[in-house]
Design an enzyme around this catalytic site. Structure first.
Site, PDB file in Angstrom:
ATOM      1  N   PHE A   1       0.833  -1.196   0.000  1.00  0.00           N
ATOM      2  CA  PHE A   1       0.000   0.000   0.000  1.00  0.00           C
ATOM      3  C   PHE A   1       0.874   1.255   0.000  1.00  0.00           C
ATOM      4  O   PHE A   1       1.887   1.309   0.690  1.00  0.00           O
ATOM      5  CB  PHE A   1      -0.894   0.048   1.242  1.00  0.00           C
ATOM      6  CG  PHE A   1      -2.078  -0.873   1.182  1.00  0.00           C
ATOM      7  CD1 PHE A   1      -3.165  -0.578   0.382  1.00  0.00           C
ATOM      8  CD2 PHE A   1      -2.107  -2.037   1.940  1.00  0.00           C
ATOM      9  CE1 PHE A   1      -4.264  -1.424   0.325  1.00  0.00           C
ATOM     10  CE2 PHE A   1      -3.194  -2.879   1.895  1.00  0.00           C
ATOM     11  CZ  PHE A   1      -4.276  -2.574   1.088  1.00  0.00           C
ATOM     12  N   ASP A   2       0.454   2.238  -0.762  1.00  0.00           N
ATOM     13  CA  ASP A   2       1.025   3.571  -0.615  1.00  0.00           C
ATOM     14  C   ASP A   2       0.438   4.187   0.649  1.00  0.00           C
ATOM     15  O   ASP A   2      -0.669   3.836   1.061  1.00  0.00           O
ATOM     16  CB  ASP A   2       0.690   4.431  -1.833  1.00  0.00           C
ATOM     17  CG  ASP A   2       1.212   5.844  -1.690  1.00  0.00           C
ATOM     18  OD1 ASP A   2       2.375   6.006  -1.305  1.00  0.00           O
ATOM     19  OD2 ASP A   2       0.442   6.776  -1.954  1.00  0.00           O
TER      20      ASP A   2
END
Length: 403
Positions: free
Chosen positions: A205-206
């Site tokens: 995930f960013d």
């Protein structure tokens, strides 16, 4: 759109459209800027290097289009099967038509056992003597009924056995999936990555805008002066918020929102002589904030926000500075040792700290951070329950990431 290189100037650029990062990026000479991004403040002279289809934005659009038209491995396999199976089914359908047509011509009674029609006489005329329902006795001949029945069986074989769904379902699913993903900010490279997604064991995930709201928020604010009256505190807050109202920086917007909530007002004072230095802070002269110092008892919090009243013409002007420690030093203001310790404590938690000075004295500070989305916790727990390993990818430093 056009990408380019900064020839001269300094400014803050909002690149959230491309990177998803809510915080503007400081750009100076020789830095690269992308088409479609927004110049928050300042002036830049840019030399175009990539225009039209060569720009980064155009390449992203092209990537989405290619993803929608690319074939997944299962789709290529389905196309091979369809290329062989479809002609075979057509042949089987024709053979079915021929066989049932011959059977109907040779022995119409056999077909009549399926159709439940009475056979016609030799001249093709209906036997109407005992007709109870005209629909049960059509006027056509036996050969016509045989051909009709043979055609129905052929169409039945063709419609049931033909692999149309096999050839259409996969490309339709890929097109819809990539299109919906693009609307949600998820770029899928093609049909093959989409098909192989179920094999993934690690989800990356960013951070900004994905696990967090992507919008800075004031977490903590405090004033350094002891024995500060409620009126003075409100004046300081209004002065700081008014100064930041001249800024389009997300951190400045977060401060303005915080001040308006704290003071329970819709508008603040007036600002003039506004000056902002990217990466440091701002300074401005503000006026018309005394009216906000009205006693809190006069306007209960549950009565809703107050409408702004006309500011007196001769209201006092306050000189306000908001920024980091370097900005305070540039303007000849010393930061107390105790304040330094408090700043380091909040920075250790991954928060951005701003100092505020009013009329030549450092009066307080605010810490700002991007808060975690509530649904992000649920999503990560769900992935863990599914046996997935979750990794957070961010351009922030390790301290901010761990916070």
């Amino acid at each position: 759109p056009a990408d380019g290189i900064v020839v001269s100037g300094n400014s803050m650029i909002d690149e959230s459209m491309l990177t998803g990062e809510s915080m503007p990026v400081h750009k100076k000479k020789d830095d690269v800027v992308m088409g479609g991004t927004v110049n928050v403040n300042g002036m830049l002279l840019v030399k175009a290097t990539h225009v039209g289809s060569e720009s980064a934005l155009a390449q992203i659009i092209k990537l989405v289009e290619e993803a929608q038209t690319s074939k997944a491995p299962i789709q290529r396999f389905a196309d091979k099967i369809s290329g062989i199976f479809v002609p075979f089914i057509i042949v089987v359908s024709m053979v079915t038509f021929t066989i049932w047509l011959i059977i109907g011509i040779v022995d119409y009674d056999y077909i009549n056992s399926y159709t439940k029609r009475r056979p016609a006489d030799g001249n093709g005329t209906e036997a109407r003597n005992n007709c109870s329902n005209a629909r049960d006795y059509p006027r056509q001949s036996d050969d016509y009924f045989a051909m009709e029945f043979a055609f129905q069986t052929a169409i039945t074989v063709l419609s049931i056995a033909c692999p149309c769904a096999l050839g259409l379902a996969t490309p339709t699913a890929v097109m819809v999936g990539t299109g919906q993903g693009a609307k949600q900010g998820i770029l899928i490279k093609g049909g093959e990555p989409l098909e192989l997604a179920h094999r993934a064991k690690i989800v990356v995930f960013d951070k900004t805008g994905t696990l967090t709201h992507g919008k800075p928020k004031v977490i903590h604010s405090q004033f350094f002066r002891s024995g500060l009256s409620s009126r003075d505190r409100r004046i300081y807050l209004a002065a700081i918020g008014t100064a930041e109202s001249g800024s389009e920086h997300p951190l400045g917007i977060a401060i303005v929102d915080h001040v308006k909530r704290e003071l329970n007002v819709d508008s603040l004072g007036f600002v003039k002589d506004f000056e902002m230095v990217p990466g440091c802070g701002l300074k401005a002269s503000v006026s018309g904030v005394e009216w906000i110092a009205e006693s809190e008892e006069d306007t209960p919090k549950n009565s809703g926000r107050r409408e702004s009243s006309p500011c007196p013409v001769d209201s006092r002007t306050h000189r306000v500075l908001v920024g980091n420690r370097e900005w305070m030093s540039r303007n000849g203001l010393a930061v107390p040792k105790m304040t330094e310790e408090a700043i380091r404590e909040f920075e250790f938690l991954g928060q951005t700290v701003f100092l505020a000075a009013v009329n030549g004295s450092v009066v307080g500070m605010m810490s700002i951070a991007d808060t975690i989305r509530e649904d992000a916790v649920v999503a990560i727990e769900t992935l863990h329950d599914m046996g997935q390993s979750v990794v957070m990818l961010t351009g922030d430093n390790r301290r901010t990431a761990r916070a």
